[in-house]
Design an enzyme around this catalytic site. Structure first.
Site, short mmCIF file in Angstrom:
data_model
loop_
_atom_site.label_atom_id
_atom_site.label_comp_id
_atom_site.label_asym_id
_atom_site.label_seq_id
_atom_site.Cartn_x
_atom_site.Cartn_y
_atom_site.Cartn_z
N TYR A 127 0.82 -1.22 0.00
CA TYR A 127 0.00 0.00 0.00
C TYR A 127 0.85 1.27 0.00
O TYR A 127 0.33 2.36 0.20
CB TYR A 127 -0.92 0.01 1.23
CG TYR A 127 -2.19 -0.77 1.00
CD1 TYR A 127 -2.12 -2.11 0.64
CD2 TYR A 127 -3.43 -0.19 1.11
CE1 TYR A 127 -3.27 -2.85 0.41
CE2 TYR A 127 -4.59 -0.92 0.89
CZ TYR A 127 -4.49 -2.24 0.54
OH TYR A 127 -5.63 -2.97 0.32
N LYS A 179 2.29 -15.21 3.12
CA LYS A 179 2.45 -15.92 1.84
C LYS A 179 3.94 -16.10 1.63
O LYS A 179 4.50 -15.80 0.56
CB LYS A 179 1.79 -15.10 0.71
CG LYS A 179 1.72 -15.78 -0.63
CD LYS A 179 0.64 -16.84 -0.72
CE LYS A 179 0.69 -17.55 -2.06
NZ LYS A 179 -0.26 -18.68 -2.13
N ASP A 214 -4.04 -18.02 1.42
CA ASP A 214 -5.11 -18.64 0.63
C ASP A 214 -5.82 -19.72 1.45
O ASP A 214 -7.05 -19.83 1.42
CB ASP A 214 -4.59 -19.20 -0.71
CG ASP A 214 -3.18 -19.76 -0.64
OD1 ASP A 214 -2.46 -19.45 0.33
OD2 ASP A 214 -2.79 -20.52 -1.54
N ASP A 238 -6.57 -6.29 4.56
CA ASP A 238 -7.68 -5.57 3.92
C ASP A 238 -8.69 -6.57 3.36
O ASP A 238 -9.90 -6.48 3.60
CB ASP A 238 -7.10 -4.69 2.80
CG ASP A 238 -8.13 -3.72 2.26
OD1 ASP A 238 -9.22 -3.60 2.86
OD2 ASP A 238 -7.86 -3.07 1.24
#
Ligand code: NAI
Length: 345
Positions: A127, A179, A214, A238
């Site tokens: 971001y 991740k 995931d 988010d």
């Protein structure tokens, strides 16, 4: 309530449904006789309309002074135009922790007894806005590039925030969402830091778990009860916080707090909902719950409790609910019933 000291706070009604849900929230706070002294400011699209600036200096000055704000959603143009005022506010005041609790308020839904908290890193990751296009052969957008940055210091700060929160609230488990199998540096540093801090400072005070993002998204739907507090990087936080909001009845029920060392801004997780703006049907509960978090933050936990209890009674005893919750009430009708409940005590 004359014994309560006045608390100066900035109020940004925001865009779209923002003014409607802000008005509703103010009515609830008035009924509670909370001592906020509001300094009204504009930002987002309303800032552009009022003074040609999505984040006017007066708004920044006000928050710098009060160090406390209640904010409606601010519109951000998609794919171009100005940068998100929300992101800029979080950067400007170094609001590094985004705290998003999700709790079942209406029993008997698809998912019952949900009580989860998302702690999202709010200043780093993907971001930061280090983005650009590379033009090739006359196509100005032939390549889109974005660079994410996570720092050791930033990872330490948010992990400590999450871990301290768990201890303070007597919770049992933190799940680090990452991740690191693919983004080995960007989210690897986050996981590595969480493990290090836990081993050095928090071991045995709660359980530390870890999960790939995931799989987390899937497990939140299959068995959300296995989670307690989740901590993760900016983008994952988010996305997952909207998913978590879906577990408790949707975005109309999800509050959030942006917390830094010198300021805190409270808001709903949802955006300006342009599809329903001006129709008088928006659910004001998310912003009201954000106001309850703000009351907790300033040490008025009894008022926060009163507000939550009145919301519960309005939803579950009076059965007054807005359309997104399957009810027929508009924003004003819900608010009037809530104010009645608050006054009954
Ligand atoms: P959104 O959250 O505004 O709306 C998504 C869906 O949820 C819509 O169907 C909307 O009607 C519904 N919804 C949201 N809040 C609701 C409420 N209180 N009651 C009933 N239904 C509600 O997300 P969207 O459409 O992606 O974004 C709209 C604008 O909001 C964009 O400009 C976006 O950048 C901005 N935004 C601002 C945020 C903030 O200020 N913190 C957060 C998210 C988006």
């Amino acid at each position: 309530m004359s014994d309560l000291k006045n608390i100066p706070a900035t109020l940004i009604p925001g865009d779209g449904i923002g003014p409607e849900i802000t008005e509703a929230t103010l009515m609830a706070l008035d009924a509670l006789a909370v001592p906020f002294v509001w300094d009204r400011q504009v930002a987002g699209a309303a800032g552009v309309t009022a003074c040609g600036d999505p984040l006017p200096q007066a708004c920044l000055d006000s928050i710098r002074k009060t160090q406390l704000a209640l904010k409606g959603p601010l519109e951000t143009p998609i794919g171009g135009g100005y940068r998100s005022s929300n992101v800029r506010l979080r950067e400007e005041f170094k609001l590094y922790a985004n705290l998003r609790p999700a709790k079942t308020l209406i029993p008997g839904g698809r998912f019952d007894n949900i009580d989860l908290v998302m702690v999202r890193e709010n200043n780093e990751g993907l971001y930061m806005g280090y983005e650009h296009f590379i033009p090739i052969d006359g196509d100005p957008h032939a390549v889109g590039m974005s660079t994410g940055i996570n720092t050791r210091q930033g990872c330490r700060r948010i992990c400590r925030f999450a871990f301290d929160y768990v201890i303070r609230k007597g919770r049992k488990k933190v799940t680090v969402v990452h991740k690191a199998n693919i983004m080995k540096a960007l989210t690897g540093i986050f996981l590595e830091t969480a493990r290090e801090i836990y081993a050095a400072e928090y071991k045995d005070k709660f359980i530390l778990d870890e999960i790939i993002v995931d799989a987390c998204a899937m497990k939140l739907i299959m068995n959300p009860w296995q989670f307690d507090v989740l901590v993760t990087t900016n983008l994952f936080g988010d996305i997952l916080s909207d998913e978590i909001a879906g577990l408790v009845g949707g975005l109309g029920m999800a509050p959030g707090a942006n917390i830094g060392e010198h300021a805190a801004i409270f808001e709903a997780v949802h955006g300006s909902a342009p599809d329903i703006a001006g129709k008088g049907i928006a659910n004001p509960i998310a912003l009201m719950l954000a106001a309850a978090m703000m009351l907790d933050h300033v040490g008025l936990a009894d008022k926060a409790g009163q507000l939550r209890k009145a919301i519960d009674a309005t939803l579950n005893i009076d059965n007054v609910r807005t359309g997104d919750l399957g009810g027929k009430a508009g924003t004003q009708e819900f608010t009037a019933a809530l104010v009645q409940r608050i006054k009954q005590g």
